[in-house]
Design a protein around this motif. Structure first.
Motif, PDB file in Angstrom:
ATOM      1  N   PHE A 118       3.683  -0.722  -3.107  1.00 22.61           N
ATOM      2  CA  PHE A 118       4.510  -1.862  -2.712  1.00 22.61           C
ATOM      3  C   PHE A 118       5.028  -1.671  -1.288  1.00 22.61           C
ATOM      4  N   THR A 119       5.542  -0.479  -1.012  1.00 21.58           N
ATOM      5  CA  THR A 119       6.127  -0.229   0.303  1.00 21.58           C
ATOM      6  C   THR A 119       5.063  -0.188   1.401  1.00 21.58           C
ATOM      7  N   VAL A 120       3.873   0.309   1.080  1.00 23.39           N
ATOM      8  CA  VAL A 120       2.792   0.340   2.068  1.00 23.39           C
ATOM      9  C   VAL A 120       2.353  -1.073   2.434  1.00 23.39           C
ATOM     10  N   LEU A 121       2.113  -1.915   1.449  1.00 24.94           N
ATOM     11  CA  LEU A 121       1.622  -3.262   1.715  1.00 24.94           C
ATOM     12  C   LEU A 121       2.668  -4.138   2.392  1.00 24.94           C
ATOM     13  N   ARG A 122       3.943  -3.779   2.245  1.00 20.67           N
ATOM     14  CA  ARG A 122       4.999  -4.527   2.921  1.00 20.67           C
ATOM     15  C   ARG A 122       4.969  -4.316   4.448  1.00 20.67           C
ATOM     16  N   LYS A 123       4.193  -3.317   4.910  1.00 23.84           N
ATOM     17  CA  LYS A 123       4.098  -3.070   6.351  1.00 23.84           C
ATOM     18  C   LYS A 123       3.478  -4.236   7.106  1.00 23.84           C
ATOM     19  N   PHE A 124       2.692  -5.062   6.412  1.00 26.61           N
ATOM     20  CA  PHE A 124       2.037  -6.164   7.103  1.00 26.61           C
ATOM     21  C   PHE A 124       3.027  -7.231   7.542  1.00 26.61           C
ATOM     22  N   THR A 125       4.286  -7.117   7.096  1.00 30.93           N
ATOM     23  CA  THR A 125       5.344  -7.986   7.617  1.00 30.93           C
ATOM     24  C   THR A 125       5.512  -7.788   9.126  1.00 30.93           C
ATOM     25  N   ILE A 126       5.288  -6.560   9.603  1.00 33.05           N
ATOM     26  CA  ILE A 126       5.598  -6.221  10.994  1.00 33.05           C
ATOM     27  C   ILE A 126       4.710  -6.971  11.997  1.00 33.05           C
ATOM     28  N   PRO A 127       3.355  -6.907  11.897  1.00 32.13           N
ATOM     29  CA  PRO A 127       2.558  -7.664  12.875  1.00 32.13           C
ATOM     30  C   PRO A 127       2.753  -9.174  12.741  1.00 32.13           C
TER      31      PRO A 127
END
Length: 336
Positions: A118-127
Motif C-alpha cells: 500500500f505504501t509503495v504504490l502510494r508513491k505515484f501520488t508524487i509525480p
C-alpha cells in the motif's frame, strides 16, 4: 489550531509578519507525517485485524468528527471561518468531489493490500502532484528535485514488480487514491486564500458538502447495513479504536491542509512518502501479511533515499539567505 487564525479570517490582509517561517514549515510537515503514520496503523487494525467491513462508514465517522470539532471551535471563537453563503459551493468546487474520492479509495485500498505494498504504490501520488502543480499552479522545479522524485518512483516500480501478494482490485483502488490525493492537494493549495475560505473553511465545508452524499452511497451499496450488523460493537477496544480513527481522520485532514498551506502540495506528498516507507518497515515486522523478497526490500530503500534527498534539497533551498543577496543587487544597481 489557534496559530494563523487572523490570516484565516475573511478579509484578512496577509503581511510579512504572517508569512510562514522555516520553523512553521518544518513543524507542519512533521505534524502531517505523524498524523498520517498513526491513522494508517489504526485503520489497518480496524479493517483487517478486526475485519470491519465498511470503509465508507469509517470515512463518514471521520467527516462527522471534522464537522463537530471545527463547528464547536468556531462557536467558542478558537478559530474563524466565514459563515455559509451561496457562493461557497462555487469557491470550493471541485474539492468536495476530490475529497470524498480520496477518502473512499484510500480506505478501500488499505483494506485490500499489505501495508508495505500500500505504501509503495502510494508513491505515484508524487509525480502526479508535481505534474498538476506545474499545470495548475504554474510552479517550476529544479532538475535535482525532479531526479529525487523519480528515484522514489523507481523504487516503487522495483518493489511493486516483486509483489508476491498481487491484488488487482487493491491496485486499482490505490491508483485512484493517488490521482484523488494529488488533485486534492493541488486544488486545496489553490483554494486556501485567507481572504476567501481559509484553512478551516476549506476543511469544514468540504466535510459538510460530502457527508450526506457519502451516507447515501453507504446506504445504497449495503455498506451501512454491514456496519450496523458488525459483531464487534460491544468490544470496548474496537470502539476505542473506531473513535480514535475518527479523531485521527480530522487531524489528518487538518495537518494535510496545514502542511500544504505552509509548504507546497509536492512537499506534502513527499512527506507522506517518507512516512509510508517507515510504515512499510514496521509492516515487515507486524501485521502478518508481508511477504519478503529482496527486490521489494531494495525498492523500499530506494524510495526512502529519494525521499530523504528531496527533503535535503527542499530544506537547503529554504535555508539560503535571500535578503542579503537582494540588498547587494539593489546597491549595485544604485551605483550604476
Amino acid at each position: 489550531m489557534t496559530a494563523g487564525n487572523k490570516a484565516d479570517g475573511a478579509g484578512a490582509d496577509p503581511s510579512p509578519a504572517q508569512l510562514p517561517s522555516r520553523v512553521a514549515k518544518l513543524l507542519s510537515a512533521l505534524f502531517y507525517g505523524i498524523c498520517s503514520f498513526l491513522i494508517v496503523l489504526v485503520n489497518k487494525a480496524l479493517l483487517t485485524t478486526y475485519g470491519f467491513p465498511s470503509p465508507i462508514v469509517l470515512g463518514i465517522g471521520q467527516m462527522a468528527a471534522t464537522i463537530m470539532i471545527l463547528y464547536l471551535s468556531k462557536l467558542n471563537k478558537i478559530i474563524h471561518f466565514p459563515d455559509f453563503d451561496k457562493k461557497i459551493p462555487a469557491k470550493l468546487f471541485p474539492l468536495p468531489l476530490l475529497y470524498v474520492g480520496n477518502h473512499i479509495s484510500g480506505l478501500s485500498s488499505t483494506s485490500k493490500l499489505s501495508l508495505p505494498m500500500f505504501t509503495v504504490l502510494r508513491k505515484f501520488t508524487i509525480p502526479l502532484t508535481l505534474l498538476l502543480e506545474t499545470i495548475i499552479l504554474g510552479k517550476q522545479y529544479s532538475l535535482s528535485i525532479i531526479v529525487s522524485v523519480f528515484a522514489i518512483i523507481l523504487g516503487a516500480f522495483i518493489a511493486a514488480g516483486s509483489d508476491l501478494a498481487f491484488n488487482l482490485e487493491g491496485y486499482i483502488f490505490v491508483f485512484l487514491n493517488d490521482i484523488f490525493t494529488a488533485a486534492n492537494g493541488v486544488y486545496t493549495k489553490q483554494k486556501m486564500d485567507p481572504k476567501e475560505l481559509g484553512k478551516y473553511g476549506v476543511l469544514f465545508y468540504n466535510a459538510c458538502f460530502m457527508i450526506i452524499p457519502t451516507l447515501i452511497i453507504s446506504v445504497s451499496t449495503g455498506d451501512l447495513q454491514q456496519a450496523t450488523e458488525f459483531n464487534q460493537w460491544r468490544n470496548v477496544l474496537f470502539i476505542i479504536q473506531f473513535l480514535l480513527s475518527c479523531f485521527l481522520g480530522f487531524l489528518l485532514m487538518y495537518s494535510t491542509v496545514l502542511c500544504s498551506y505552509y509548504n507546497s502540495a509536492l512537499t506534502t506528498a513527499v512527506v507522506g512518502a517518507i512516512k509510508n516507507v517507515s510504515v512499510a518497515y514496521i509492516g515487515m515486522l507486524v501485521g502478518g501479511d508481508y511477504i519478503f523478497s529482496v527486490l521489494n526490500f531494495v525498492g523500499l530503500n530506494i524510495c526512502m533515499a529519494g525521499g530523504l534527498r528531496y527533503s535535503f534539497l527542499t530544506l537547503s533551498s529554504q535555508s539560503k539567505p535571500k535578503q542579503p543577496v537582494d540588498e547587494e543587487s539593489i546597491r549595485l544597481d544604485l551605483k550604476s
